[in-house]
Design a protein around this motif. Structure first.
Motif, PDB file in Angstrom:
ATOM      1  N   GLY A 244       0.806  -1.212   0.000  1.00  0.00           N
ATOM      2  CA  GLY A 244       0.000   0.000   0.000  1.00  0.00           C
ATOM      3  C   GLY A 244       0.839   1.262   0.000  1.00  0.00           C
ATOM      4  O   GLY A 244       0.524   2.237  -0.698  1.00  0.00           O
ATOM      5  N   GLU A 245       1.926   1.260   0.775  1.00  0.00           N
ATOM      6  CA  GLU A 245       2.802   2.434   0.799  1.00  0.00           C
ATOM      7  C   GLU A 245       3.466   2.655  -0.552  1.00  0.00           C
ATOM      8  O   GLU A 245       3.563   3.800  -1.031  1.00  0.00           O
ATOM      9  N   ALA A 246       3.941   1.599  -1.177  1.00  0.00           N
ATOM     10  CA  ALA A 246       4.580   1.735  -2.485  1.00  0.00           C
ATOM     11  C   ALA A 246       3.591   2.237  -3.535  1.00  0.00           C
ATOM     12  O   ALA A 246       3.931   3.085  -4.384  1.00  0.00           O
ATOM     13  N   LEU A 247       2.358   1.759  -3.495  1.00  0.00           N
ATOM     14  CA  LEU A 247       1.356   2.202  -4.465  1.00  0.00           C
ATOM     15  C   LEU A 247       0.988   3.661  -4.244  1.00  0.00           C
ATOM     16  O   LEU A 247       0.753   4.401  -5.215  1.00  0.00           O
ATOM     17  N   ASP A 248       0.922   4.106  -2.996  1.00  0.00           N
ATOM     18  CA  ASP A 248       0.619   5.517  -2.728  1.00  0.00           C
ATOM     19  C   ASP A 248       1.701   6.429  -3.292  1.00  0.00           C
ATOM     20  O   ASP A 248       1.410   7.489  -3.864  1.00  0.00           O
ATOM     21  N   ILE A 249       2.980   6.037  -3.141  1.00  0.00           N
ATOM     22  CA  ILE A 249       4.071   6.836  -3.699  1.00  0.00           C
ATOM     23  C   ILE A 249       3.998   6.833  -5.223  1.00  0.00           C
ATOM     24  O   ILE A 249       4.225   7.866  -5.879  1.00  0.00           O
ATOM     25  N   ALA A 250       3.679   5.679  -5.809  1.00  0.00           N
ATOM     26  CA  ALA A 250       3.555   5.601  -7.269  1.00  0.00           C
ATOM     27  C   ALA A 250       2.444   6.517  -7.770  1.00  0.00           C
ATOM     28  O   ALA A 250       2.605   7.203  -8.797  1.00  0.00           O
ATOM     29  N   ARG A 251       1.337   6.567  -7.060  1.00  0.00           N
ATOM     30  CA  ARG A 251       0.246   7.469  -7.465  1.00  0.00           C
ATOM     31  C   ARG A 251       0.686   8.924  -7.366  1.00  0.00           C
ATOM     32  O   ARG A 251       0.296   9.755  -8.198  1.00  0.00           O
TER      33      ARG A 251
ATOM     34  N   LEU B 244       3.762   6.060 -25.156  1.00  0.00           N
ATOM     35  CA  LEU B 244       3.475   5.557 -23.818  1.00  0.00           C
ATOM     36  C   LEU B 244       3.230   6.716 -22.864  1.00  0.00           C
ATOM     37  O   LEU B 244       3.950   7.708 -22.873  1.00  0.00           O
ATOM     38  N   LYS B 245       2.202   6.581 -22.039  1.00  0.00           N
ATOM     39  CA  LYS B 245       1.848   7.609 -21.070  1.00  0.00           C
ATOM     40  C   LYS B 245       1.674   6.964 -19.693  1.00  0.00           C
ATOM     41  O   LYS B 245       1.294   5.799 -19.577  1.00  0.00           O
ATOM     42  N   LEU B 246       1.960   7.754 -18.666  1.00  0.00           N
ATOM     43  CA  LEU B 246       1.700   7.290 -17.307  1.00  0.00           C
ATOM     44  C   LEU B 246       0.198   7.210 -17.074  1.00  0.00           C
ATOM     45  O   LEU B 246      -0.578   8.025 -17.587  1.00  0.00           O
ATOM     46  N   VAL B 247      -0.223   6.244 -16.294  1.00  0.00           N
ATOM     47  CA  VAL B 247      -1.642   5.976 -16.066  1.00  0.00           C
ATOM     48  C   VAL B 247      -1.919   6.034 -14.567  1.00  0.00           C
ATOM     49  O   VAL B 247      -1.165   5.470 -13.767  1.00  0.00           O
ATOM     50  N   MET B 248      -2.999   6.716 -14.206  1.00  0.00           N
ATOM     51  CA  MET B 248      -3.447   6.749 -12.818  1.00  0.00           C
ATOM     52  C   MET B 248      -4.514   5.681 -12.628  1.00  0.00           C
ATOM     53  O   MET B 248      -5.438   5.558 -13.436  1.00  0.00           O
ATOM     54  N   ASP B 249      -4.380   4.914 -11.569  1.00  0.00           N
ATOM     55  CA  ASP B 249      -5.327   3.822 -11.351  1.00  0.00           C
ATOM     56  C   ASP B 249      -6.614   4.330 -10.729  1.00  0.00           C
ATOM     57  O   ASP B 249      -6.684   5.440 -10.186  1.00  0.00           O
ATOM     58  N   ALA B 250      -7.645   3.510 -10.851  1.00  0.00           N
ATOM     59  CA  ALA B 250      -8.943   3.776 -10.219  1.00  0.00           C
ATOM     60  C   ALA B 250      -9.152   2.747  -9.126  1.00  0.00           C
ATOM     61  O   ALA B 250      -8.956   1.546  -9.342  1.00  0.00           O
ATOM     62  N   GLY B 251      -9.540   3.199  -7.969  1.00  0.00           N
ATOM     63  CA  GLY B 251      -9.658   2.302  -6.825  1.00  0.00           C
ATOM     64  C   GLY B 251     -10.642   1.178  -7.020  1.00  0.00           C
ATOM     65  O   GLY B 251     -10.499   0.104  -6.435  1.00  0.00           O
ATOM     66  N   SER B 252     -11.661   1.405  -7.872  1.00  0.00           N
ATOM     67  CA  SER B 252     -12.693   0.390  -8.060  1.00  0.00           C
ATOM     68  C   SER B 252     -12.319  -0.667  -9.094  1.00  0.00           C
ATOM     69  O   SER B 252     -13.072  -1.620  -9.287  1.00  0.00           O
ATOM     70  N   ARG B 253     -11.177  -0.502  -9.767  1.00  0.00           N
ATOM     71  CA  ARG B 253     -10.774  -1.442 -10.813  1.00  0.00           C
ATOM     72  C   ARG B 253      -9.305  -1.783 -10.619  1.00  0.00           C
ATOM     73  O   ARG B 253      -8.423  -0.961 -10.921  1.00  0.00           O
ATOM     74  N   TRP B 254      -9.032  -3.004 -10.147  1.00  0.00           N
ATOM     75  CA  TRP B 254      -7.659  -3.395  -9.851  1.00  0.00           C
ATOM     76  C   TRP B 254      -6.825  -3.545 -11.124  1.00  0.00           C
ATOM     77  O   TRP B 254      -5.591  -3.447 -11.076  1.00  0.00           O
ATOM     78  N   LEU B 255      -7.478  -3.755 -12.259  1.00  0.00           N
ATOM     79  CA  LEU B 255      -6.731  -3.853 -13.505  1.00  0.00           C
ATOM     80  C   LEU B 255      -6.019  -2.538 -13.838  1.00  0.00           C
ATOM     81  O   LEU B 255      -4.946  -2.543 -14.450  1.00  0.00           O
ATOM     82  N   THR B 256      -6.602  -1.417 -13.431  1.00  0.00           N
ATOM     83  CA  THR B 256      -5.931  -0.143 -13.657  1.00  0.00           C
ATOM     84  C   THR B 256      -4.709   0.002 -12.755  1.00  0.00           C
ATOM     85  O   THR B 256      -3.741   0.679 -13.125  1.00  0.00           O
ATOM     86  N   THR B 257      -4.741  -0.607 -11.572  1.00  0.00           N
ATOM     87  CA  THR B 257      -3.556  -0.595 -10.714  1.00  0.00           C
ATOM     88  C   THR B 257      -2.412  -1.369 -11.363  1.00  0.00           C
ATOM     89  O   THR B 257      -1.250  -0.946 -11.327  1.00  0.00           O
ATOM     90  N   LEU B 258      -2.732  -2.501 -11.954  1.00  0.00           N
ATOM     91  CA  LEU B 258      -1.721  -3.259 -12.683  1.00  0.00           C
ATOM     92  C   LEU B 258      -1.157  -2.448 -13.843  1.00  0.00           C
ATOM     93  O   LEU B 258       0.058  -2.414 -14.064  1.00  0.00           O
ATOM     94  N   GLU B 259      -2.021  -1.780 -14.583  1.00  0.00           N
ATOM     95  CA  GLU B 259      -1.565  -0.978 -15.716  1.00  0.00           C
ATOM     96  C   GLU B 259      -0.685   0.176 -15.247  1.00  0.00           C
ATOM     97  O   GLU B 259       0.315   0.519 -15.899  1.00  0.00           O
ATOM     98  N   MET B 260      -1.024   0.798 -14.115  1.00  0.00           N
ATOM     99  CA  MET B 260      -0.212   1.895 -13.592  1.00  0.00           C
ATOM    100  C   MET B 260       1.190   1.409 -13.233  1.00  0.00           C
ATOM    101  O   MET B 260       2.191   2.066 -13.567  1.00  0.00           O
ATOM    102  N   CYS B 261       1.278   0.261 -12.572  1.00  0.00           N
ATOM    103  CA  CYS B 261       2.586  -0.275 -12.186  1.00  0.00           C
ATOM    104  C   CYS B 261       3.400  -0.665 -13.414  1.00  0.00           C
ATOM    105  O   CYS B 261       4.615  -0.399 -13.483  1.00  0.00           O
TER     106      CYS B 261
END
Length: 732
Positions: free
Chosen positions: A361-368, A396-413
């Motif tokens: 969670g901490e790593a994802l918050d910094i990434a966001r 290629l562009k940076l992507v911000m994830d959406a909390g309701s869709r975990w697939l966007t978190t994968l795409e952001m990483c």
């Protein structure tokens, strides 16, 4: 002739003043025609200005001597009106969409594609249906007594066409649209509204009015009130057809989907899923209404079924995506209904349980925070784009994830790791601007890198469930067991944090689908559905003891369904007249079985050596089950519905049970929508619809095409019995 009747000239065309009306020597390019061009009146002389004449007709006139100084030309010495031109007689309504190019070719007025013509309109009609969605039902609305006026307009005259009067404007209409044609256009406007999910107020938009006014100057747009009445009428007609179709269902699975509009109003969409007699998967929307917290879901669903002439006994399963705990799930459905949790929602909650580990969670918050910095700081974004262009990664562009869709978190990483060195370089070059941005430490970059294989494995499961042949819940448990095993192997060589993440995901998967306790596994309808799927009937993910227990449970279900002493509630799934030999006469057996048992007395002497014959006194339905079990497995690419359609005659009793359980979908909505990385067009457009007509628009949007395709498929099969039936399901 028109010499003595100048009043026959169309009122919207004015003769040129100050001289003779000279015909054009060059053929002008034909402008695009509207989607529904006007039909041609048969045997009716229509006078056109020579500037509006069709090229073929003009060439015919010139060939007959109608030059600039010919007596039959476009203008005489005294300025007389042109000679009348007769419109070709075209009996087929398909000609309203085509222009003839000589004797062997025609051109579509919509897409300008040229087709060969051999005195038959079959190819022309098929082109309209396949490429433009114009069906016979639409062609039947067009009348033969309509006049094709203004079909061929030069660019000069096209610019002079009058615009449609918008609700706010007051332009003059020089010519009114014929009543049959006006009705067709109004129906098309209504279809555009519910097919594309537009609000009824779209007819008040100025741009839409100007566009339609240019295409059809004489047409008056209906008001939203008029469209509302038409919408309700179309809704009532389609609902009657759906009621009759639903009554043919052997068993219905209801899916409840809650969603929120842009007005912060919560709605509940209820769909009915079943497999019809032709083994077609149907997903029909029943209702979309405001969700009321004080109203019990079970009571609401029973009342909804009554509106369609169905009882609660016609439903055996409810699929939901509520966040309720698995132990509280039975409270969502009435007694006697099974509960199944939506696979998309379940996978999201399982992955979220893994991502809630503190270090992750901490790593994802910094990434966001890093992504947000580049999205908000224009100077940093320009610097990043320049570096990406230098390494040929400008797309290629940076992507911000959406909390309701975990697939966007994968795409952001994935995107952040792919652009890691460019991002770090920009952060170092702009220390002042990036002062408020926390950078990821080396171990956090590595943590995100190690997290990707785990999340990609779950993503692979979503891709599997999105395929058409895997739409049933029968594909879910084999897939879930595969995910549990795969990520378990990945965790063996990972660090402590990833092992914790994997343990959380695996534990949540087992809990949500009842895999943690063996005694609860067989209670899930998904297990029975997997067994009835010819691709997974070996049930390799179960222990041998559980497999035997599952086989016995299915035998009991078959006996109960085919027993003459079964309660009246089971009559909905009772065998039809084709299966009288199995259920209508109690213990009677089929002739083949009787012939096998005729020599039972003479064979009993061998029981001392071989034991009792296992098929002796075995009910026919149990014999069908044993034959199904030993049947070879199918390929994973096989559609189970196609297999059962071909083998129903071999295992009729098992097929009836399969039709019931394979109707359970894996997701509460269509898999494409459930596993989408972003918001779908359906979700975006329905969120802005007004509540007054939302239910009717969504109902027609989902059901109209499906029922029409079903009807067309049945008509095609009646003409060609060997044609394949329509296999699609209603949905987005």
């Amino acid at each position: 002739m028109a010499e003595g009747n100048p009043q026959l000239l169309p009122k919207r065309l004015k003769p040129e003043t100050g001289g003779e009306m000279q015909p054009k020597e060059e053929v002008m390019e034909e402008p695009p025609l509207p989607l529904v061009p006007p039909t041609v009146q048969e045997e009716t002389p229509v006078v056109f200005n020579t500037y509006n004449a069709a090229p073929a007709a003009r060439r015919k006139r010139e060939k007959g001597g109608g030059g600039q100084d010919g007596g039959g030309g476009g203008g005489g010495s005294g300025g007389a009106p042109p000679a009348p031109l007769y419109v070709d007689r075209r009996k087929s309504k398909v000609w309203n969409y085509y222009a003839k190019l000589g004797d062997a070719y025609v051109e579509c007025n919509i897409c300008k594609k040229q087709l060969s013509f051999h005195n038959s309109t079959t190819t022309m009609r098929e082109h309209l249906v396949r490429k433009h969605g114009i069906r016979d039902t639409l062609l039947s609305h067009l009348k033969d007594d309509q006049v094709a006026e203004g079909d061929y307009a030069t660019p000069e005259n096209a610019g002079k066409r009058c615009r449609q009067t918008t609700p706010e404007g007051g332009f003059y209409h020089p010519a009114s649209c014929s009543e049959p044609r006006s009705e067709v256009i109004t129906e098309l406007v209504l279809e555009m509204i519910f097919r594309d999910l537009h609000p009824l107020s779209v007819v008040k938009d100025k741009g839409f009015g100007l566009l339609l006014g240019y295409l059809e100057p004489g047409f008056t747009l209906p008001s939203p009130v008029q469209l509302s009445g038409m919408l309700w009428h179309r809704y009532a007609v389609v609902k009657q057809h759906l009621e009759r179709y639903l009554r043919t269902a052997q068993a219905i699975v209801l899916c409840a989907e809650p969603w929120v509009s842009q007005f912060d109003q919560t709605y509940l969409s209820v769909t009915a899923n079943f497999i019809d007699g032709e083994w077609r998967r149907a997903r029909c929307l029943l209702e979309t209404q405001r969700a009321k917290a004080e109203e019990a879901l079970g009571e609401k669903l029973v009342a909804l079924l009554a509106e369609f002439g169905l009882s609660g006994k016609s439903v055996f399963c409810l699929m939901h995506d509520a966040d309720a705990d698995a132990d509280a799930a039975p409270q969502l459905a009435p007694q006697g209904w099974s509960n199944v949790f939506c696979a998309a929602r379940g996978l999201h909650l399982c992955v979220r349980a893994g991502l809630e580990v503190q270090q992750v969670g901490e790593a994802l918050d910094i990434a966001r925070g890093i992504v947000r910095y580049f999205q908000q700081d224009a100077k940093a974004a320009r610097s990043l784009n320049g570096k990406l262009e230098a390494i040929n990664k400008a797309k290629l562009k940076l992507v911000m994830d959406a909390g309701s869709r975990w697939l966007t978190t994968l795409e952001m990483c994935e995107r952040l790791l792919e652009l890691k060195w460019a991002v770090l370089s920009v952060l170092e070059e702009h220390p002042k601007g990036a002062a408020g941005v926390q950078n990821l430490a080396d171990h956090q970059w590595k943590l995100l890198q190690d997290l990707l294989p785990v999340m990609r494995t779950v993503k692979l499961a979503t891709a599997f469930l999105r395929e058409e042949q895997n739409a049933s819940v029968s594909s879910l448990l084999p897939c879930v067991h595969g995910v549990v095993a795969a990520i378990g192997q990945q965790a063996e060589e990972a660090g402590a944090v990833i092992k914790t993440v994997v343990a959380n995901i695996r534990g949540e998967l087992r809990r949500r689908w009842g895999l943690a306790e063996e005694e609860k596994v067989l209670e899930s309808p998904a297990v029975i559905a997997s067994f009835l799927d010819p691709r997974f009937k070996e049930m390799r993910f179960l222990s041998p003891g559980l497999r035997n227990e599952l086989h016995q449970r299915v035998k009991n279900m078959l006996s109960q369904a085919c027993s003459p002493q079964s309660p009246p509630a089971a009559q909905f799934w009772a065998p039809n007249s084709d299966y009288k030999a199995e259920s209508g006469q109690g213990g009677n057996r089929l002739p083949a079985h009787e012939s096998r048992c005729s020599g039972a007395a003479s064979q009993s002497v061998y029981d001392v050596l071989l034991g009792k014959d296992p098929t002796e006194n075995m009910p026919e339905i149990h014999q069908q089950l044993e034959n199904y079990i030993v049947e070879p497995l199918c390929k994973r690419s096989t559609d189970p519905l196609d297999w059962w359609k071909s083998n129903e005659h071999r295992f009729p009793a098992v097929a009836r049970l399969s039709r019931q359980y394979l109707a359970i979908p894996a997701t509460a909505v269509s898999p494409q929508q459930a596993f989408a990385a972003g918001e779908s067009g359906l979700e975006h457009r329905r969120a802005v619809l007004a509540p007054e007509n939302l239910d009717q628009i969504l109902f027609l949007h989902q059901n109209f095409d499906f029922l029409e395709s079903l009807r067309n498929s049945n008509e095609a099969r009646s003409r060609n019995p060997h044609a394949e039936p329509f296999r699609g399901a209603a949905g987005f």
